[in-house]
Design an enzyme around this catalytic site. Sequence first.
Site, mmCIF file in Angstrom:
data_model
loop_
_atom_site.group_PDB
_atom_site.id
_atom_site.type_symbol
_atom_site.label_atom_id
_atom_site.label_comp_id
_atom_site.label_asym_id
_atom_site.label_seq_id
_atom_site.Cartn_x
_atom_site.Cartn_y
_atom_site.Cartn_z
ATOM 1 N N GLU A 1 0.793 -1.012 -0.217
ATOM 2 C CA GLU A 1 0.077 -0.027 -0.029
ATOM 3 C C GLU A 1 0.902 1.225 -0.046
ATOM 4 O OE1 GLU A 1 -2.434 0.627 3.483
ATOM 5 O OE2 GLU A 1 -3.629 2.057 2.393
ATOM 6 N N LYS B 1 -2.201 -2.244 -3.276
ATOM 7 C CA LYS B 1 -3.525 -1.381 -2.732
ATOM 8 C C LYS B 1 -2.932 0.240 -2.824
ATOM 9 C CE LYS B 1 -5.730 -0.359 1.638
ATOM 10 N NZ LYS B 1 -6.490 -1.117 3.035
#
Length: 338
Positions: free
Chosen positions: A175, A217
């Site tokens: 992420e 992500k």
Amino acid sequence: MEKIIDTARALVAGDKGLLAMDESNPTCNKRFARLGIPQTVESRRAYRELIVTTPGLGECISGAILYDETIRQQKKDGTPFVKVIIDAGIIPGIKVDTGAKEMASHPGEKITEGLDGLRYRLAEYSHMGARFAKWRAVLAVGEGIPSRGCIEANAQALARYAALCQEAGLVPVIEPEVLMDGEHTLKRCREVTEEVLRMVFDHLYTQGVMFEGMLLKPNMVLPGLACPSQETVEEAADATMKCLLQAVPAAVPGIAFLSGGQPAELASARLNAMNVRFKSRLPWPLAFSFARAIQQPALEIWQGEEAYVSAAQQALLQRARCNRAARRGEYTAAMERT
Ligand code: 13P
């Protein structure tokens, strides 16, 4: 490695997505404080029990990201949360970074910590039932930032984390979040996001991370919250897809967006637009891995009161269903009124 690839695929299979419920204690407490909810271990436990016992959650959610405190907690009746989640058909995951800290000699920028001792923590989490992990890097946009130093250091940390996850048999959810705060334009967000993603994949390759056994992500490509020009849902969807198609290898099994503080309905509408306009032309499925855009309405209804648990669970399920519809490209504003 087969097991990791299967888990990564299962997390983005069909029309489900991830539920991020891994707020650290300080973040969870901040959200509670705003609503006057007591900031105690018991409140946090009760809130997480509300989430994991939501009837039907497994219809829309493939994986739930837990926090160190939460993965060790139980329902009031003593059933471990991990068991409740697995019984609901949901794969348990765990946030393993220890937070974004001020970065030395880089004013206004952050570096995510948590690599020290990570191999041992991953072994413990795996033993407790986690099958995937998450690490979040944050990149602020502003005058002269993000700097190359910040992008590179965060990309390298993400890559070292990801390699350790795969060694431990866990799928790394990677992420790198370009923040929405600020006046920057959508065009600048696109440039920064592309630069960050290129750097992240460069380091993942250097560190020997297998792309087939990870999930990305990312943030959506959006104008800063204070930018005077706010593009349409379709324009944001197009900019996000053009950016990701330039920078994300086709071997990656799936993309699961963070919501980043967007209003919940807008996050669903944007994910929907991406699937409507691009789904048939993409190498990877587009899913969600939202925290606030799934939880916020439920938290506001709950207010820490036992009497509101059921209503809060309905609101949580409603958001999860809207996002499942957005994965199919079937979300409509009318769904918000049902
Ligand atoms: P938001 O969807 O609220 O951005 O949270 C996603 C997340 O997991 C942040 O690390």
